[in-house]
Structures are given as C-alpha cells and as structure tokens.
Design an enzyme around this catalytic site. Structure first.
Site, PDB file in Angstrom:
ATOM      1  N   LYS A 162      -8.685  10.269  16.093  1.00 32.22           N
ATOM      2  CA  LYS A 162      -9.107   8.968  15.572  1.00 32.22           C
ATOM      3  C   LYS A 162      -7.866   8.096  15.442  1.00 32.22           C
ATOM      4  O   LYS A 162      -6.787   8.588  15.051  1.00 32.22           O
ATOM      5  CB  LYS A 162      -9.765   9.184  14.205  1.00 32.22           C
ATOM      6  CG  LYS A 162     -10.441   7.945  13.620  1.00 32.22           C
ATOM      7  CD  LYS A 162     -11.135   8.320  12.307  1.00 32.22           C
ATOM      8  CE  LYS A 162     -11.884   7.157  11.678  1.00 32.22           C
ATOM      9  NZ  LYS A 162     -12.584   7.559  10.439  1.00 32.22           N
ATOM     10  N   SER A 195     -17.240   6.072  10.336  1.00 34.19           N
ATOM     11  CA  SER A 195     -16.302   5.291  11.106  1.00 34.19           C
ATOM     12  C   SER A 195     -15.649   6.069  12.251  1.00 34.19           C
ATOM     13  O   SER A 195     -15.020   5.465  13.113  1.00 34.19           O
ATOM     14  CB  SER A 195     -15.210   4.752  10.181  1.00 34.19           C
ATOM     15  OG  SER A 195     -14.479   5.814   9.599  1.00 34.19           O
ATOM     16  N   SER A 245     -17.617   9.645   7.094  1.00 36.90           N
ATOM     17  CA  SER A 245     -17.178   9.117   8.387  1.00 36.90           C
ATOM     18  C   SER A 245     -16.957  10.143   9.479  1.00 36.90           C
ATOM     19  O   SER A 245     -16.740   9.768  10.626  1.00 36.90           O
ATOM     20  CB  SER A 245     -15.899   8.299   8.206  1.00 36.90           C
ATOM     21  OG  SER A 245     -16.212   7.054   7.661  1.00 36.90           O
TER      22      SER A 245
END
Ligand SMILES: [Zn+2]
Lengths: 464, 477
Positions: A65, A140, A164
């Site tokens: 990420k 996310s 997330s």
C-alpha cells in the site's frame, strides 16, 4: 491436495492455488491497458528489485500500500501533497520482506492517507473492483486487495485503521488480516490515526495472508508501541483445524436490516464452522452501537495532528506564496475533500472547551468497547461476524454521502478500537459479488482466527 | 498606598543528555546546520519517537533537587501549533500528567531567605531554529536543536520583585549545575525564561490582570524586563486604566518589551495524549537511586562549610558556588590542610589561576595534592608565600612537584642573616626619603620597605626575618 495433511514449505505455498505468478511486465501491461484497474500507483522496474535474502518468501512478488515508506519507489499516500515524495528511509516491514526474500512489485492505490472505504478518495483516481469494474474495491487498501484479487500478485500489505484491510478483502473476495495492535511495527507506515493504525496482510488464501503476517510481525525498537512477543508460525495455524473451538456470534453484528441473502450466507458459514468441529453460541457486545461515533472522534483527532506536518516547509508539495500563513493555506489546499473534512472534525473535537465532551467521552467509550470484548473472550475463543453489511457497492454511490460511507465500517472499527486482531475470509457470493465473514480474536489471538478462517476456506474449497 | 507585584516564572532548561529525546542523534550545540538530524526529529512521514531513558533520569535529578513529588506514571501529550521550526506541527510534551509536581526552592532573597513553590516539572522536546541571515529574502531552518530534551519548571506566583526573580534564577541555575542536570550555558540558550506578572495593592488578596513576558535568555534581561513591566502596570493602574492581558516579547538589544501579535498569542494548543509513546513509568527504586546519587545542594553545603570548617560567610559562599570548587576545597582539607588556609588558596590564587587559564576546578592541571605540598613548604619556611604563587603558575604550565620547582629555580626562602642584611642595607641606602618618614613617626611605611627587600631578593627573602632586620637597623642607626 489436502491442506491439513502437511505443513507447507515455501515453494509449495508459491505453487498453491494454481494461478501462476506474473512478472513486472505483465503487471504493467495489465494496468496500462483498457482493462487496467488502477490498482498500482507505481510498478517497480526490474532494477528496483534489490537482491534479497533467502527466506520463506524467496522470489515472491509482494505489493505494498502506498502509505508504506520505500526508498526505491515513491510514497504518496494517494495524496497530491506527497506526489512524487521519495522517502529517504525504508519502513521496517519492507526490510523484513526483503530479508525473507520477497520482491517489492510496486505501490498500490488507496484512499488519501487511508481515509475512506472505497479507494475513491485517491488523488490519482479510483481503483476498480476486478470482480466487477463498475464497483468499488473497498478501501482504503483497495489497490492491494484488487491487485491480489486480479492475480497481479499473491500477497500484499495494507493498513487497517477502521477496517481498511478487511473490508476491501471482503469486497474483492480475498483474505485480509489485521493483527493485534503492536504485532507489526508501524515504523515507516505513514500515520492516519496512530492508536488505531495497524499494518495488515492480504493474500489470495488464508495460508498466504498468514505466511506474510508471520514474516512482517515482531518487535521493532523503532516503534515504542510494537510488542516484545514471540511470533508463532501462523502458516501452521492456517491448517491446524478448529476441533473444540468455541465461536461466539455477537447479536449486535446481525441487525434486522441485513439483507436476507447476506444473512443466509452468514448462517451457512456458521454451519460450516460447526461441521468443522466448532461450537457456536450467541454473545453480546453491548457497546457496539457507539463504535462509529467513537471511532470518528478519535481517528479524526489523531489525524488532524498527524497531518499537521504536511505544511510545505520540509518535504512534499509547496505552493509558493507571499508570507508564511498564505503558504500554509495554499499548500494544505492540496488535500482532498475527505481529508480536509477529517482534519476539520479532528481540530474541532480537540479544541479547548470541546475536548472533554468529544475526545474524553470517546476515550471512555473506547474502554467500554474493549471491555465488551474482554468479557466475550472469557466465554468464547473467537467471534464470527459479517465484515461489512453489504458486498461491494457501485463506484460513485456513496462519494457524496460521507455518513453512508462511514457506516460501511460499522463491523470493523471495533477491532481497531479494542486493539484486537480481525480477519476477513470469503464466505460465498451474493448476486455474483463476494461476501466476507469476519473473525475476531482476543489480543495476540491471531492463530485462533487464522485456524477458523482456514477451516472455512477448506470447507468452501471442498464444494468445488 | 503601595503596589506589589505578583510574579511566576517558567524556565525551560536544556538537559545535559548526550542524545536527543526521541531519536539517536547527538544533542550538540552549534555545528553545521542540519547535520544532527534524522527522520524522527525532522518529522518525516512514518517516523516514530522512541524515548531515550537517560533523559528521564536527568529530569528526575532536576525534580528531586527541588523536593518535588515524582509521579510513577506521567503521560506524553502533543501540543499543536504551526511554525516552520516545529517539524511535526506539534511538540511532544507532558500536560495533564507531568513527571513531577509540588516542590520548592529557598534562596537568599533581598529580604532574607525566601521560598518559592514549584508547581510542576515536566519533560519536552525543543524546536529547531530559524536563521534569518543565511539566505537573502528568506529564512533558513536549522533542525539540529529539534528534538533535544528540555525540562520545563513552572513556579507558583510566589515572587514579589524583579530583583528577587533574578536571585531565584541564580539559585535555580546553581542547583541545576550542582546536580548535573544541565550545563546551564546561557549563551547557548540552555536556560530560557518566561514570566507572568501582575500588580496589586500591597496586602490585597485579589490578583490583578497579568501579562506574560516571553523568551528571555539572560537573568539580567529578566530583571530589566520585569522592572519595566511592573512600572508600566503601576503607571497604568495609577492613571485609572486597566492592564490588558497580553503577551510581550523582550528585545534584548533595544531593552524593550514589544506586544506580540494577537494572532500569536491566541493559540489553542489542542493537547491530547501522544499515541506513539507509552506513559513514562518510574519506580520507587529508581527514585531512591537518583536521590542517593544527588550531591549535597549548594545551600546545605554552604552552611555546613561555615559550621564545620568555621569559614567566613564570604569564603563559604564563593566556595560552594560551584560544586567543583567545593570538592577541591574538601579534598585539600582531607589531606590535612587547615580549612582556613585551604579556603584562602582556593578562593584566592587557585581561582586567579583558573580565571586566567579559563579552566575550572575539575580541569585545572594543578591538583589538590600539589597545592597541599606547596602549602606545607610555606609552613616549613622553605618558600615564601609570594614565591609560592609563582610556583603555582609554573605547576600549571609544567607540572611536577613544588619542591623540585623551588629547587630548580632557586626559589627557596632566604634565611641567611648575612644575605638578608645585605639586601636590607641596600634598600635603606636607596630609600633615604622613606627612612626619614619612618623615623618621623610614619611607621606604616615599614610595609613598603619590606616589599622593597622582597623585590631585591627576587621574592626569596623570608619576610618575617627581613622585617625584623629592617626594624633593628632603622632603630639602631
Ligand atoms: Zn533525530
């Protein structure tokens, strides 16, 4: 191949699941074409693949990420304010991955600074859900979940502040683990809400997500909140079975409003747990209804402080202006709408005169929620819940309705508030869309939830 | 009717730690800008603070030196404001739960011994520094200082005059140096003072509106700033006006107070607990260990010196101003030097030597055993006191033993009557005018004549014998 029959070596893990591994060129071609998902914000060049150690992930491509600091690739947090930012140092998890032999394939898309549940809040455009390109991949860590679901990589790291990792894993039909707070070093994870943030792992299978967890876990002297606890062999837990395990079903996580097909899949999953040898019984977590407001007070308060450093003075974007205050204003105008909204909320709840009413109350509520779990785990080994009330929703559907967006985290934020580990595992599809079941465990109870998820996964695999 | 000022101070003290508070950079003053920095202290995204526990011990020394109550758990907090020298946009400090509270300092004030209560002592990190003269039309930032460790000491508003504030700060500084918590180097900004001041009618229980004076880094500056502000407040009140609450900045060059922009003072710092750090935990054993390692504090030592060694007030005070001087003195006494004589040497010739060489009692190369040997030689009449002072200088330059130096340079005290008589005769012949004055009844002139004999002898004459011979010759002729 029966998972229970053997403890898998790394090469077997790599071959497991059938779908072969893709090269960097494959990823670039897939992402660059019309079918691209925008899962990656940066794909590594072959020369970026540094020589690595001989460990359990030797030669395995792992995506990160883009809020995890890397030296070779930029780290943007999906924000214009860090566009092109290159960290001069590397996150602890990145060093651990390379030591274990992994190759960093690239950096994946996310809601700006991790703030969002659909990856639509990225400054660099949304990621599409590989199951259905008209849907969001969740967020996310939407880029990481989509990259694994699309088969670009078998494993990826995300971060989970309120769900997330688990919610996008559920939306994309893969496995996501958020471990206990302090299990994985946060050094080099760009903070959203420090007391809730935890790096998590995403894998195509329970085994892969568990192996990745095993590699990146462990104490780090650079993170005072990381725990000095030995790291068990989580990959073994994935195949150890759940004979005699007690699974609690918290009534508060099964509200009336759940769609009947969703509920039916959850009931089916419970039956599979029983079939695998577990005992299932109802429990109550009475403070659950306060979790969302509590979370949004604490998370925004911490975020407003963590994001103060993006002031244009030392790194990242700076918009030139006459005078310091004007420079701050223009530079911080680079933040997207959701980030601005949360900074404003957080600044408000911390301001003098409001602190006690908001932050103080939220802290006390957090303690009550944690206590609910402590009490429940005196009775049961793990808890089983839906990961999210619905499967993936259409792109654009909730962008203009922040509260509806916030409610998609209603079942996941509690684990972050209590610091406990949580995991999302696919439990079938609703109208062709994957649904995730969530397993929650007590502090340091990763092995339990991994075992339960492994049993569920094996049960579904036997169907096919 | 009389006016009375009510003053409280906050002192930021840089601790004498080798490393910064939350990272492994060295805490050094000066150096090329931005050479002692890392991801943590410049607030790079993703970096996290890790407490350097050496600093907790230094802060404990500070708090215990002032008799504070130590809290076994104290909590880090973030204090938020935007400024270019503050890398994270917040300062890590302690707010609701400080390390220590409720201490006191007693100091010799203008009206005798005066006590000031300490409200709290807490640890915090320092900010960087803006350099306004490096780059044309812009300010440069040096973050070497960012993240270095400070303690903030906050007093109750117990002080009443600007002069007392200065005396109090002197006592505080001396104590901090004594316990080894800080170097207290004023030029390097090791001590920075803010003061709150209000004025009221003497004896009134009500407090007036207060103003805050910020950012003063000399004690004389604090005294001058407070004197000016007290006078201004009194004039304002006597003119029938009201003192406005405001923050003032002291300009050391212009010697004036300037109002800070209202924007600068209207901060809401939005304190909340620092989530990246666990609370500071201190054990009773740790407190005991620090307490046991604390040296005797200056005021206690001073009165002991007066009582035990029967020193004059002046000598005792001068000796205990620095722990090193006091230690040096006690070492001399320990090797059987008479305390009065030892005090005379440390306060006199040794201090002179240290001033000249810019050294202190720890670094000066002449060690107590050498001075003791020298004093012994004086007592045995081997060397005169004035010659001994030259021996001291040579000892500092060349080292060695006093007796060797005296022998090698022929500095032995001359006691040979024949030799002494010839110097006396020579002086009396040359100084007929002074001889006449002595004989005319001006007996004080004798000292001058003794000095002349000492000079003729190059400092080696035994002054007592020289004096006797002079009197004898002056009377007998
Ligand atoms: Zn540093």
């Amino acid at each position: 191949m029966s998972l229970q029959d053997k403890v898998l070596s790394s090469s077997e893990v790599l071959n497991f699941g059938g779908s072969g591994f893709r090269s960097l060129d494959d990823i670039k071609e897939l992402e660059g074409g019309r079918e691209g998902l925008n899962a990656f914000l940066a794909v590594a060049e072959p020369e970026d693949l540094e020589a690595c150690g001989q460990g359990p992930l030797e030669g395995v491509m792992v995506a990160l990420k883009d809020n995890i600091c890397t030296k070779r690739l930029p780290t943007t947090c999906g924000s214009r304010i860090l566009k092109g930012y290159r960290s001069p140092y590397e996150a602890t998890v990145v060093r651990r991955l390379r030591r274990a032999g992994a190759l960093i394939a690239g950096k994946t898309n996310l809601d700006e600074f991790g703030m969002g549940s659909s990856t639509e809040n990225s400054a660099f455009g949304p990621t599409l859900n590989p199951v259905d390109r008209s849907l969001v991949p969740g967020g996310s860590s939407g880029g990481s979940a989509a990259a694994v679901a699309a088969g670009y990589v078998r494993m990826a790291l995300g971060s989970d502040t309120g769900g997330s990792v688990r919610q996008p894993a559920a939306f994309c039909g893969v496995v996501g683990i958020k471990p206990t707070y302090g299990r994985i070093s946060r050094y080099g994870l760009i903070a959203f809400a420090s007391s809730l943030d935890q790096i998590g792992t995403i894998g195509a299978t329970v085994l892969e997500a568990s192996l990745l967890l095993e590699v990146v876990s462990g104490h780090d002297t650079r993170d005072s909140t990381s725990a000095e606890k030995p790291v068990p062999r989580y990959r073994d837990a994935a195949v150890q079975g759940i004979e005699g395990m007690v699974v609690g079903i918290p009534t508060e996580y099964f509200p009336e409003q759940l769609d009947p097909p969703v509920r039916a899949l959850l009931d089916d999953a419970c039956e599979r747990l029983v079939a695998a040898g577990a005992e299932v019984r109802p429990v109550s977590l009475p403070h659950t209804e306060f979790a969302i407001p509590c979370y949004y007070v604490l998370a925004t308060a911490e975020a407003s402080s963590n994001l103060a450093r993006y002031d244009g003075v030392r790194f990242g974007a700076r918009l030139p202006a006459e005078g310091l205050d004007r420079m701050y204003e223009l530079t911080r105008g680079n933040f997207g709408a959701e980030v601005k909204r949360r900074i404003m909320l957080g600044t408000y709840v911390l301001s003098s005169g409001y602190y006690d009413a908001y932050y103080g109350t939220a802290q006390r509520t957090r303690a009550s929620i944690a206590h609910d779990f402590t009490a429940a785990f005196n009775e049961v080994d793990v808890l089983f819940t839906p990961t999210s009330p619905t499967p993936a929703f259409p792109l654009g559907e909730r962008v203009l309705d922040p509260v509806a967006m916030y409610l998609s985290d209603v079942f996941t934020v509690t684990a972050n508030l209590a610091g406990i580990p949580g995991l999302s595992v696919p439990i079938g599809t609703v109208g062709g869309l994957p649904l995730g079941g969530q397993l929650l465990g007590p502090w340091w109870g990763e092995s339990h939830i991994i075992a339960a998820a492994g049993a569920l996964e094996a049960s579904y695999r036997e169907d096919t | 009717m009389n006016w009375e000022a009510v003053i409280g101070v906050e002192i930021h003290v840089r601790l004498k730690s080798e490393y910064k508070l939350f990272c492994s950079d060295r805490a050094v003053f000066g150096g090329e800008p931005n050479t002692h920095i890392c991801p943590v202290c410049i607030g790079l995204p993703g970096a996290l603070p890790v407490l350097n526990s050496e600093i907790v011990d230094l802060a404990l020394r500070t708090a215990l030196a002032f008799g504070c109550t130590i809290h076994f758990e104290s909590v880090w907090a973030r204090k938020s404001y935007f400024y270019p020298d503050l890398p994270k946009g917040y300062q890590i400090t302690q707010f609701e739960h400080p390390l220590a509270t409720k201490g006191s300092v007693t100091f010799p004030g203008s009206k005798g011994d005066t006590s000031v209560k300490i409200r709290r002592v807490h640890i915090e990190e320092d900010a960087g520094k803006l350099l306004h003269d490096r780059v044309p039309r812009a300010s440069a930032i040096d973050l070497n200082r960012a993240g270095t460790a400070l303690v903030e000491i906050v007093t109750e508003p117990d002080l009443r005059t600007a002069a007392d504030v200065r005396l109090f700060l002197g006592e505080l500084k001396q104590t901090l140096e004594y316990v080894g918590a800080s170097n207290c180097n004023m030029e390097e900004g090791d001590l920075r003072v803010d003061a709150n001041v209000s004025v009221r009618r003497s004896g009134s229980p009500r407090l007036g509106n207060k103003t805050e004076i910020k950012n003063v880094n000399s004690f004389s500056g604090v005294e001058r700033a407070l004197s000016l502000e007290i006078a201004r407040q009194i004039a304002t009140l006597e003119a029938g006006s009201v003192v406005g609450q405001q923050t003032l900045r002291w300009d050391d060059h212009r010697e004036e107070l300037r109002k800070m922009r209202s924007k600068e003072e209207s901060h809401d710092y939005r304190y909340f607990p620092e989530p990246d750090l666990s609370p500071v935990r201190v054990t009773q054993e740790q407190v005991t260990t620090v307490l046991e390692s604390l040296p005797e504090l200056p005021r206690v030592r001073c009165s002991r010196f007066k009582k035990v060694y029967e020193l004059r007030d002046y000598d005792a005070e001068v000796l205990t101003q620095s722990a090193a001087n006091a230690d040096y003195f006690e070492e001399l006494v320990g090797i059987h030097i008479d305390p009065q004589v030892a005090a005379k040497w440390v306060v006199g010739p040794l201090q002179g030597l240290m001033n000249q060489r810019r050294e202190n009692a720890q670094t000066v190369p002449v060690r107590p055993a050498q001075i003791a040997a020298l004093i012994g030689l004086i007592e045995r009449g081997v060397v005169s006191e004035s010659a001994a002072k030259s021996v001291l200088v040579i000892l500092a330059q060349e080292g060695g033993s006093p007796s060797d130096i005296i022998e090698a340079r022929g500095l032995m005290q001359e006691q040979d009557i024949g030799q002494l008589t010839s110097w006396v005769t020579e002086v009396l012949a040359k100084r007929s005018e002074e001889v006449a004055r002595y004989r005319g009844g001006e007996s004080k002139i004798l000292g001058y004549l003794v000095g002349q004999v000492m000079q003729s002898s190059g400092g080696t004459a035994d002054p007592r014998l020289a004096r006797d011979l002079l009197i004898k010759q002056l009377r007998n002729e």
